[in-house]
Design an enzyme around this catalytic site. Structure first.
Site, short mmCIF file in Angstrom:
data_model
loop_
_atom_site.label_atom_id
_atom_site.label_comp_id
_atom_site.label_asym_id
_atom_site.label_seq_id
_atom_site.Cartn_x
_atom_site.Cartn_y
_atom_site.Cartn_z
N CYS A 155 -0.75 -10.39 1.73
CA CYS A 155 0.08 -9.54 0.85
C CYS A 155 1.22 -10.31 0.19
CB CYS A 155 0.64 -8.35 1.64
SG CYS A 155 -0.66 -7.29 2.25
N HIS A 180 6.47 -5.47 -2.74
CA HIS A 180 5.10 -5.25 -2.29
C HIS A 180 4.96 -3.78 -1.91
CE1 HIS A 180 1.36 -5.40 -0.34
NE2 HIS A 180 1.83 -5.37 0.89
N ASN A 229 -1.84 0.20 -1.08
CA ASN A 229 -1.51 -1.21 -0.84
C ASN A 229 -2.64 -2.08 -1.38
OD1 ASN A 229 -1.06 -3.76 0.22
ND2 ASN A 229 -0.49 -3.04 2.26
#
Ligand code: UT7
Length: 322
Positions: free
Chosen positions: A114, A249, A279
């Site tokens: 990520c 993020h 996500n």
């Protein structure tokens, strides 16, 4: 004269198919209510068979090049962040390169899950400042749907597919006021077991599925993200009060809120797209940045902080003047 990497354009791409929480709840033991309350997610996009990490990256890159107003032939460097490449090798970056008709440039992938886009931006910035290239495409692209355990409700409701890209260009100026002003990266491999894929080329010989201890990741995310943002701003003598936009993020709306609170940042300065994209790992920061640039929130002159944290653990932040 100071040489910096400035943001020339952004682009993004999403798979055609949007999947709502209600649709997921038809096959997984979950509910729209639980997902919205615990994560803020309402929707995600899931790649069909003909959509891959490379095809999404190519679409996002074309849009970023168009926004930058430059021809693909000017690109001297492609850095693509992904944990879900089309193939074990070659690098997905070289597939993007071929599709864009660039016959010779530096092209490689980075793997920091990520945080991948933060790692990719930092590497591209360093190479631009070193003179390796004067224009770079930096991409985050993922198809996490392909590593989901669709029977594990604690993970499969959280992720989506997509891609985001930026074009960076070298600019020499007296004051160096514009462009990437600072970036900081971290990793702490003691936490590998908190977030990982249970397969791989040299272990099981399989692709594997994502496994996560959500609560532990959550706790570390808030602490590490607030710390790295503060650290990156402090390096250039700034504080959270100087920031126009944070583009974080997009893992969980509660992480975004808690991190902003820790830094005394008003929620209105935080770009939030987790509700519509879920996500998307390395794609989430450039996807959110592209949304905020195109809807007119992020404007030339704004001070923007990008930040992310993910498997490894890895985490990082980047401060840029648009
Ligand atoms: O991008 C990399 C970074 N990743 C992240 O940042 C993710 C970080 N973690 C999180 O976002 C949160 O920890 C989660 C959203 C994963 C979980 O939220 P939570 O508030 O920590 O919930 P929990 O894991 O404590 O689960 C609470 C309850 C459990 O039931 P019991 O044991 O209390 O009876 C779970 O079984 O919720 C249950 N649950 C679900 N219920 C309905 C877990 N997943 C679901 C689900 N639908 N999808």
């Amino acid at each position: 004269m100071i040489r910096r990497s400035v943001l020339l354009g952004t682009g993004s791409a999403l798979p055609r198919r949007a999947v709502s929480n209600a649709e997921l709840a038809e096959t997984v033991d979950t509910s729209d209510e639980w997902i919205v309350e615990r994560t803020g997610i309402r929707n995600r996009h899931i790649a069909s068979d003909d959509e891959t990490t490379a095809t999404l990256a190519i679409d996002a890159s074309r849009r970023a090049l168009e926004a930058a107003g430059i021809d693909a032939s000017e690109i001297g460097l492609i850095v693509l962040a992904t944990a879900t490449p089309d193939q074990t090798f070659p690098a997905t970056a070289t597939k993007v390169q071929a599709a864009l008709g660039i016959n010779d440039c530096v092209a490689f992938d980075v793997a920091a899950v990520c945080s991948g886009f933060l790692y990719a931006v930092s590497v591209a910035d360093a190479m631009i400042r070193a003179g390796t290239a004067s224009k770079a495409l930096v991409i985050g692209s993922e198809t996490f749907s392909r590593i989901m355990d669709w029977e594990d409700r604690t993970t499969c409701v959280l992720f989506g597919d997509g891609a985001g890209a930026v074009v960076l260009g070298a600019e020499e100026s007296e004051d160096g006021a514009r462009g990437i002003l600072a970036s900081k990266l971290h990793a702490d491999g003691r936490h590998n077991a908190m977030l990982y894929v249970d397969g791989g080329v040299s272990t099981t010989g399989t692709v594997g599925k994502l496994r996560m201890k959500g609560k532990e990741v959550f706790r570390h995310a808030v602490v590490n993200l607030a710390a790295v943002m503060g650290e990156t701003l402090a390096e250039i003598g700034l504080t959270a009060a100087d920031v126009d936009w944070v583009v974080p993020h997009q893992a969980n709306a509660r992480i975004l809120d808690a991190t902003a609170r820790k830094l005394n940042l008003p929620a209105e300065k935080v770009v939030m797209t987790v509700d519509r994209h879920a996500n998307t790992s390395a794609a989430s920061v450039p996807l959110a940045l592209d949304v905020a640039v195109r809807d007119g929130r992020v404007k030339p002159g704004d001070l923007v902080v990008l930040e992310a944290m993910g498997g490894g653990f890895t985490w990082g932040a980047c401060v840029l003047r648009v």
